[in-house]
Write an enzyme that holds these catalytic residues in place. Structure first.
Site, PDB file in Angstrom:
ATOM      1  N   LYS A  97     -13.273  -1.890   3.984  1.00 18.25           N
ATOM      2  CA  LYS A  97     -13.780  -0.334   3.552  1.00 18.25           C
ATOM      3  C   LYS A  97     -14.303   0.547   2.541  1.00 18.25           C
ATOM      4  CE  LYS A  97     -13.062   4.235   5.928  1.00 18.25           C
ATOM      5  NZ  LYS A  97     -11.227   4.747   5.786  1.00 18.25           N
ATOM      6  N   ASP A 142      -9.221   1.095  -7.082  1.00 20.80           N
ATOM      7  CA  ASP A 142      -8.862   2.975  -7.815  1.00 20.80           C
ATOM      8  C   ASP A 142      -9.733   2.733  -9.522  1.00 20.80           C
ATOM      9  OD1 ASP A 142      -8.228   4.340  -5.461  1.00 20.80           O
ATOM     10  OD2 ASP A 142      -6.629   3.949  -5.964  1.00 20.80           O
ATOM     11  N   GLU A 196       0.860  -1.128   0.046  1.00 21.66           N
ATOM     12  CA  GLU A 196      -0.425   0.384   0.046  1.00 21.66           C
ATOM     13  C   GLU A 196       0.714   1.539  -0.220  1.00 21.66           C
ATOM     14  OE1 GLU A 196      -2.383   2.919  -0.104  1.00 21.66           O
ATOM     15  OE2 GLU A 196      -3.498   0.248   0.061  1.00 21.66           O
TER      16      GLU A 196
HETATM   17  C1  LIG Z   1      -9.644   2.594  -3.464  1.00 22.89           C
HETATM   18  S1  LIG Z   1      -7.965   2.101  -2.239  1.00 22.89           S
HETATM   19  C2  LIG Z   1      -9.830   0.459  -1.839  1.00 22.89           C
HETATM   20  C3  LIG Z   1      -8.812  -0.364  -0.298  1.00 22.89           C
HETATM   21  C4  LIG Z   1      -8.990  -1.559   0.191  1.00 22.89           C
HETATM   22  N1  LIG Z   1      -8.844  -2.567  -1.172  1.00 22.89           N
HETATM   23  C5  LIG Z   1     -10.297  -1.276   0.265  1.00 22.89           C
HETATM   24  O1  LIG Z   1     -11.232  -2.071  -0.539  1.00 22.89           O
HETATM   25  O2  LIG Z   1     -10.960  -0.876   1.109  1.00 22.89           O
HETATM   26  C6  LIG Z   1      -7.392   1.299  -3.656  1.00 22.89           C
HETATM   27  C7  LIG Z   1      -6.306   1.342  -3.177  1.00 22.89           C
HETATM   28  O3  LIG Z   1      -4.885   0.925  -3.501  1.00 22.89           O
HETATM   29  C8  LIG Z   1      -3.902   1.918  -3.779  1.00 22.89           C
HETATM   30  N2  LIG Z   1      -3.063   1.699  -4.578  1.00 22.89           N
HETATM   31  C9  LIG Z   1      -3.257   2.220  -6.377  1.00 22.89           C
HETATM   32  N3  LIG Z   1      -2.477   1.528  -6.837  1.00 22.89           N
HETATM   33  C10 LIG Z   1      -0.954   1.057  -6.116  1.00 22.89           C
HETATM   34  C11 LIG Z   1      -0.273   0.404  -6.502  1.00 22.89           C
HETATM   35  N4  LIG Z   1       0.718   0.783  -7.684  1.00 22.89           N
HETATM   36  N5  LIG Z   1       0.630   0.164  -5.427  1.00 22.89           N
HETATM   37  C12 LIG Z   1       0.295   0.369  -3.928  1.00 22.89           C
HETATM   38  N6  LIG Z   1      -1.180   0.940  -3.350  1.00 22.89           N
HETATM   39  C13 LIG Z   1      -1.721   1.129  -4.972  1.00 22.89           C
HETATM   40  C14 LIG Z   1      -4.154   3.226  -3.191  1.00 22.89           C
HETATM   41  O4  LIG Z   1      -3.404   3.692  -2.440  1.00 22.89           O
HETATM   42  C15 LIG Z   1      -5.301   2.746  -2.504  1.00 22.89           C
HETATM   43  O5  LIG Z   1      -5.347   2.695  -1.010  1.00 22.89           O
END
Ligand SMILES: C[S@@+](CC[C@H](N)C(=O)[O-])C[C@H]1O[C@@H](n2cnc3c(N)ncnc32)[C@H](O)[C@@H]1O
Length: 242
Positions: free
Chosen positions: A218, A145, A95
């Site tokens: 979440k 995302d 993350e």
């Molecule tokens: C929409 S959030 C979902 C978080 C969690 N999985 C949930 O369902 O509550 C997507 C997460 O992916 C992380 N993220 C996106 N691209 C990433 C990458 N290349 N490496 C690490 N983390 C990443 C973002 O920082 C974000 O916290």
């Protein structure tokens, strides 16, 4: 955690053409006092700082066990829950969002989890630099995302090249588990996964997985409040690649 952003974040006035397009934007974000404290106290215990060398899992965990990798764990609640429920598996969470890393560090300490470690770095680089081929039993990416504007779709994590790289990291019979609350992204995931070499859909061609048993995340709860649906995809590797 961001679900929006702009290419200009990465490519201001066309001056940074050579920087790779990333699937995230790091925002300052609020950090609670307990997250800050956990980052200070426990970072050195559970965060792997070396993001350029192959990971020696036996040295890190002191054993050889099935290895699960979660990309983008957000605040880490569901990852901590899974690690606590599966003490015979080891877990790596990746993350870039530091408050989320702080939150998960707090969970690790509170629950006494010895089977979970963290990278606070871009998963694309960690995959390329640190994770050995055929070393993972499961990769999970829950609610990545969605980059829902068409012009931003190319920033989505789930793309053919990335899935090919991920597949290479799995043992034969290992699984990639994806979930999203954005139908258009679900359809894109289904297209990409179905077209991938040496992956088969555990639910049958074109079908979404039902009752996978994963904990609610979440971000998923937020989606439910907004009336979103949820789509899970579980694909398995079929052939060990040389
Ligand atoms: C929409 S959030 C979902 C978080 C969690 N999985 C949930 O369902 O509550 C997507 C997460 O992916 C992380 N993220 C996106 N691209 C990433 C990458 N290349 N490496 C690490 N983390 C990443 C973002 O920082 C974000 O916290």
């Amino acid at each position: 955690m961001s679900i929006s952003g702009s290419d200009s974040d990465n490519n201001k006035a066309g001056t940074e053409h050579h920087r790779p397009l990333r699937s995230f934007v790091i925002r300052a974000g609020r950090q609670t006092a307990s997250q800050k404290e956990a980052l200070e106290k426990y970072w050195s215990h559970y965060v792997i700082d070396d993001t350029t060398s192959p990971l020696d899992t036996e040295a890190v965990f002191g054993r050889k066990a099935p290895l699960v990798l979660e990309i983008g764990f957000g605040m880490g609640d569901s990852l901590a829950e899974m690690a606590a429920a599966n003490p015979d598996h080891d877990f790596i969470g990746i993350e870039v969002h530091r408050p989320g890393v702080g939150k998960l560090l707090g969970h690790i300490e509170r629950l006494g989890l010895s089977n979970l470690r963290i990278y606070c770095h871009d998963a694309v680089e960690i995959l390329a630099n640190c994770i050995a081929d055929h070393s993972l039993t499961t990769v999970q990416i829950f609610f990545p995302d969605p980059w829902h504007k068409k012009k931003h779709n190319k920033r989505r994590l789930v793309q053919p090249a990335f899935i090919a790289d991920l597949s290479q990291k799995l043992v034969t019979g290992g699984t990639i588990h994806l979930a999203t609350d954005w139908q258009h992204y679900a359809e894109h995931m289904m297209d990409v996964m179905s077209a991938a070499e040496a992956l088969e859909n555990t639910a049958g061609a074109g079908a979404y997985a039902q009752s996978t048993g994963r904990p609610e995340t979440k971000f998923e709860r937020r989606g439910h409040r907004l009336g979103h649906g949820v789509w899970d995809l579980v694909f398995r590797t079929t052939v060990m690649k040389p």
